[in-house]
Scaffold this motif. Structure first.
Motif, PDB file in Angstrom:
ATOM      1  N   UNK A  88      31.709 -98.763 -37.369  1.00  0.00           N
ATOM      2  CA  UNK A  88      31.250 -99.187 -36.049  1.00  0.00           C
ATOM      3  C   UNK A  88      31.461 -98.040 -35.067  1.00  0.00           C
ATOM      4  N   UNK A  89      30.604 -97.956 -34.083  1.00  0.00           N
ATOM      5  CA  UNK A  89      30.655 -96.885 -33.100  1.00  0.00           C
ATOM      6  C   UNK A  89      30.765 -97.507 -31.717  1.00  0.00           C
ATOM      7  N   UNK A  90      31.573 -96.912 -30.863  1.00  0.00           N
ATOM      8  CA  UNK A  90      31.597 -97.358 -29.473  1.00  0.00           C
ATOM      9  C   UNK A  90      31.880 -96.175 -28.564  1.00  0.00           C
ATOM     10  N   UNK A  91      31.332 -96.266 -27.365  1.00  0.00           N
ATOM     11  CA  UNK A  91      31.449 -95.183 -26.393  1.00  0.00           C
ATOM     12  C   UNK A  91      31.275 -95.756 -25.002  1.00  0.00           C
ATOM     13  N   UNK A  92      31.618 -94.954 -24.009  1.00  0.00           N
ATOM     14  CA  UNK A  92      31.423 -95.314 -22.609  1.00  0.00           C
ATOM     15  C   UNK A  92      30.381 -94.384 -21.994  1.00  0.00           C
ATOM     16  N   UNK A  93      29.371 -94.982 -21.404  1.00  0.00           N
ATOM     17  CA  UNK A  93      28.330 -94.213 -20.733  1.00  0.00           C
ATOM     18  C   UNK A  93      28.736 -94.039 -19.271  1.00  0.00           C
ATOM     19  N   UNK A  94      29.045 -92.807 -18.848  1.00  0.00           N
ATOM     20  CA  UNK A  94      29.510 -92.591 -17.469  1.00  0.00           C
ATOM     21  C   UNK A  94      28.438 -92.961 -16.460  1.00  0.00           C
ATOM     22  N   UNK A  95      28.838 -93.262 -15.229  1.00  0.00           N
ATOM     23  CA  UNK A  95      27.843 -93.549 -14.197  1.00  0.00           C
ATOM     24  C   UNK A  95      26.990 -92.319 -13.910  1.00  0.00           C
ATOM     25  N   UNK A  96      25.724 -92.551 -13.673  1.00  0.00           N
ATOM     26  CA  UNK A  96      24.751 -91.503 -13.338  1.00  0.00           C
ATOM     27  C   UNK A  96      24.533 -90.519 -14.494  1.00  0.00           C
ATOM     28  N   UNK A  97      24.878 -90.910 -15.731  1.00  0.00           N
ATOM     29  CA  UNK A  97      24.621 -90.033 -16.873  1.00  0.00           C
ATOM     30  C   UNK A  97      23.113 -89.889 -17.073  1.00  0.00           C
ATOM     31  N   UNK A  98      22.681 -88.659 -17.335  1.00  0.00           N
ATOM     32  CA  UNK A  98      21.255 -88.358 -17.457  1.00  0.00           C
ATOM     33  C   UNK A  98      20.904 -88.009 -18.901  1.00  0.00           C
ATOM     34  N   UNK A  99      19.643 -88.237 -19.299  1.00  0.00           N
ATOM     35  CA  UNK A  99      19.220 -87.863 -20.653  1.00  0.00           C
ATOM     36  C   UNK A  99      19.486 -86.394 -20.938  1.00  0.00           C
ATOM     37  N   UNK A 100      20.002 -86.123 -22.126  1.00  0.00           N
ATOM     38  CA  UNK A 100      20.352 -84.769 -22.524  1.00  0.00           C
ATOM     39  C   UNK A 100      21.828 -84.473 -22.421  1.00  0.00           C
ATOM     40  N   UNK A 101      22.575 -85.257 -21.661  1.00  0.00           N
ATOM     41  CA  UNK A 101      24.017 -85.067 -21.593  1.00  0.00           C
ATOM     42  C   UNK A 101      24.681 -85.674 -22.827  1.00  0.00           C
ATOM     43  N   UNK A 102      25.857 -85.168 -23.176  1.00  0.00           N
ATOM     44  CA  UNK A 102      26.567 -85.647 -24.355  1.00  0.00           C
ATOM     45  C   UNK A 102      27.817 -86.404 -23.942  1.00  0.00           C
ATOM     46  N   UNK A 103      28.209 -87.370 -24.753  1.00  0.00           N
ATOM     47  CA  UNK A 103      29.402 -88.184 -24.514  1.00  0.00           C
ATOM     48  C   UNK A 103      30.204 -88.278 -25.806  1.00  0.00           C
ATOM     49  N   UNK A 104      31.495 -88.568 -25.683  1.00  0.00           N
ATOM     50  CA  UNK A 104      32.363 -88.734 -26.850  1.00  0.00           C
ATOM     51  C   UNK A 104      32.184 -90.131 -27.424  1.00  0.00           C
ATOM     52  N   UNK A 105      32.379 -90.241 -28.736  1.00  0.00           N
ATOM     53  CA  UNK A 105      32.285 -91.545 -29.389  1.00  0.00           C
ATOM     54  C   UNK A 105      33.489 -91.730 -30.307  1.00  0.00           C
ATOM     55  N   UNK A 106      33.810 -92.997 -30.550  1.00  0.00           N
ATOM     56  CA  UNK A 106      34.888 -93.377 -31.465  1.00  0.00           C
ATOM     57  C   UNK A 106      34.273 -94.043 -32.686  1.00  0.00           C
ATOM     58  N   UNK A 107      34.744 -93.650 -33.856  1.00  0.00           N
ATOM     59  CA  UNK A 107      34.223 -94.148 -35.129  1.00  0.00           C
ATOM     60  C   UNK A 107      35.329 -94.928 -35.822  1.00  0.00           C
ATOM     61  N   UNK A 108      35.043 -96.172 -36.226  1.00  0.00           N
ATOM     62  CA  UNK A 108      36.044 -97.021 -36.872  1.00  0.00           C
ATOM     63  C   UNK A 108      35.449 -97.650 -38.118  1.00  0.00           C
ATOM     64  N   UNK A 109      36.230 -97.690 -39.180  1.00  0.00           N
ATOM     65  CA  UNK A 109      35.766 -98.233 -40.449  1.00  0.00           C
ATOM     66  C   UNK A 109      35.549 -99.735 -40.348  1.00  0.00           C
ATOM     67  N   UNK A 110      34.439-100.222 -40.918  1.00  0.00           N
ATOM     68  CA  UNK A 110      34.151-101.648 -40.969  1.00  0.00           C
ATOM     69  C   UNK A 110      34.541-102.271 -42.294  1.00  0.00           C
ATOM     70  N   UNK A 111      34.516-101.488 -43.364  1.00  0.00           N
ATOM     71  CA  UNK A 111      34.837-101.997 -44.682  1.00  0.00           C
ATOM     72  C   UNK A 111      36.270-101.713 -45.071  1.00  0.00           C
ATOM     73  N   UNK A 112      36.453-101.322 -46.338  1.00  0.00           N
ATOM     74  CA  UNK A 112      37.795-101.054 -46.856  1.00  0.00           C
ATOM     75  C   UNK A 112      38.001 -99.583 -47.182  1.00  0.00           C
ATOM     76  N   UNK A 113      37.316 -98.693 -46.466  1.00  0.00           N
ATOM     77  CA  UNK A 113      37.526 -97.257 -46.672  1.00  0.00           C
ATOM     78  C   UNK A 113      38.964 -96.899 -46.306  1.00  0.00           C
TER      79      UNK A 113
END
Length: 365
Positions: A88-113
């Motif tokens: 699963x992936x989740x992130x926060x989109x900052x206010x006034x973020x424009x197309x082309x900007x990059x943001x950090x994301x968190x990755x978490x296992x859904x299964x039994x990895x």
């Protein structure tokens, strides 16, 4: 035992003025982050991926992924994808973020990895609460945890290896519409609602920017007239959020964390005349097993008999007196001299509240 009080106050022993900026006391209505969530596959793991027999959705996702590139996997096949993990992936989109900007994301296992270390996230969409795609995520997963296992089943794990982050791992594809530049006024929302702070903020803005600029709507919201032109509004808000004022003192409160024993006492807590007696009773039970041996030439059996020794120690009762209008320093000193443990301190505060001597709101969390 000494009691450690966590005291968050300004000017404990002196009446110093603690001026704070508006940007630290309030937030501009409509200027906020937005939550994004997604689903994807992490590949390239070193045998630490999902066990597909227990996580069939990983196989299904991989088949759908391959089908997009013209690769058809037979329906009756069940590949063992030990180097793939559904996440699963989740992130926060900052206010006034424009197309082309990059943001950090968190990755978490859904299964039994067991670990995502060394894996790479395949391109996955990130959606908002409205179901629309606002960013695309892809990149190498950074895992701070570490794990090692032996052939006998023993395992040592440091931190969490089933979750990681991808710095700048998502590219913004769509911006969130904002009415910040079209609204006739700017609204400030206090982080902590308070009538006095709202009134002082209104007075500070009117004094700096002119009478009638700010108007208090309630203990939380303040309406401020602002220019319509975007460039002028940005400059106006820049000046506005740096205005300093002295916020109102917090209400008299005693916060008790029943799980950790942490006690926070506000500077305005007062105690009416009261006498408090504090003592403790210690009961110690010691089990001393003894062997009972039967007599010679008897038909008895050797048995183990438990012998219990009970010792009761009652500490000397100690009493201290709170004079009228006792301050925070005096409360801390009196309780520390008695040597009350955190649990005893909670009982003392509750008793004072029930007796009507503690003039503060007692909150147990």
């Amino acid at each position: 035992m000494r009691i450690l009080f966590s005291i968050l106050i300004c000017g404990l022993t002196s009446q110093q003025v603690c001026a704070e900026r508006i940007k630290d006391l309030a937030a501009i209505a409509g200027v906020r982050t937005n939550q994004l969530v997604g689903y994807g596959l992490v590949v390239g793991l070193e045998g630490t991926g999902d066990q597909t027999s227990q996580a069939p959705f990983t196989v299904q996702s991989m088949k759908n992924f391959l089908q997009q590139f013209g690769v058809t996997v037979p329906e009756n096949s069940n590949p063992q994808l030990k180097n793939v993990a559904a996440v699963s992936l989740h992130a926060e989109l900052p206010p006034f973020a424009k197309p082309g900007q990059s943001i950090d994301i968190t990755v978490s296992s859904l299964g039994n990895a067991s670990s995502l270390r060394g894996g790479s996230l395949l391109m996955a969409p990130l959606r908002g609460a409205d179901g629309e795609i606002y960013a695309l995520a892809q990149g190498n997963v950074i895992v701070s945890g570490f794990g090692a296992s032996g052939n006998d089943g023993s395992r040592v794990t440091v931190n969490t290896t089933s979750a990681g982050r991808i710095p700048n791992g998502a590219m913004v594809e769509r911006s969130v519409p904002s009415n910040f530049t079209t609204m006739p006024a700017v609204f400030l929302n206090l982080h902590t609602p308070d009538f006095t702070t709202a009134n002082r903020l209104t007075e500070a803005v009117n004094e700096m920017l002119g009478d009638g600029t700010a108007q208090s709507l309630d203990p939380t919201s303040i309406k401020i007239a602002a220019p319509i032109d975007p460039s002028q509004r940005i400059s106006f808000v820049s000046v506005l959020e740096n205005i300093e004022l002295e916020p109102a003192d917090a209400p008299a409160r005693v916060i008790v964390n029943s799980r950790t024993g942490t006690v926070v006492i506000g500077s305005h807590v007062r105690v009416s005349p009261a006498a408090v007696s504090h003592g403790s009773l210690t009961v110690t039970i010691t089990e001393s097993p003894q062997v009972s041996q039967p007599g010679a030439f008897s038909d008895g059996d050797t048995v183990v008999v438990n012998r219990s020794d009970i010792e009761i120690i009652e500490d000397q009762q100690r009493m201290f007196l709170f004079e009228p209008g006792v301050t925070l320093n005096e409360i801390v000193t009196a309780v520390n001299q008695v040597g009350a443990a955190p649990g005893d301190l909670v009982a003392i505060l509750e008793a004072l509240k029930q007796a009507g001597s503690l003039h503060a709101e007692l909150i147990v969390i």
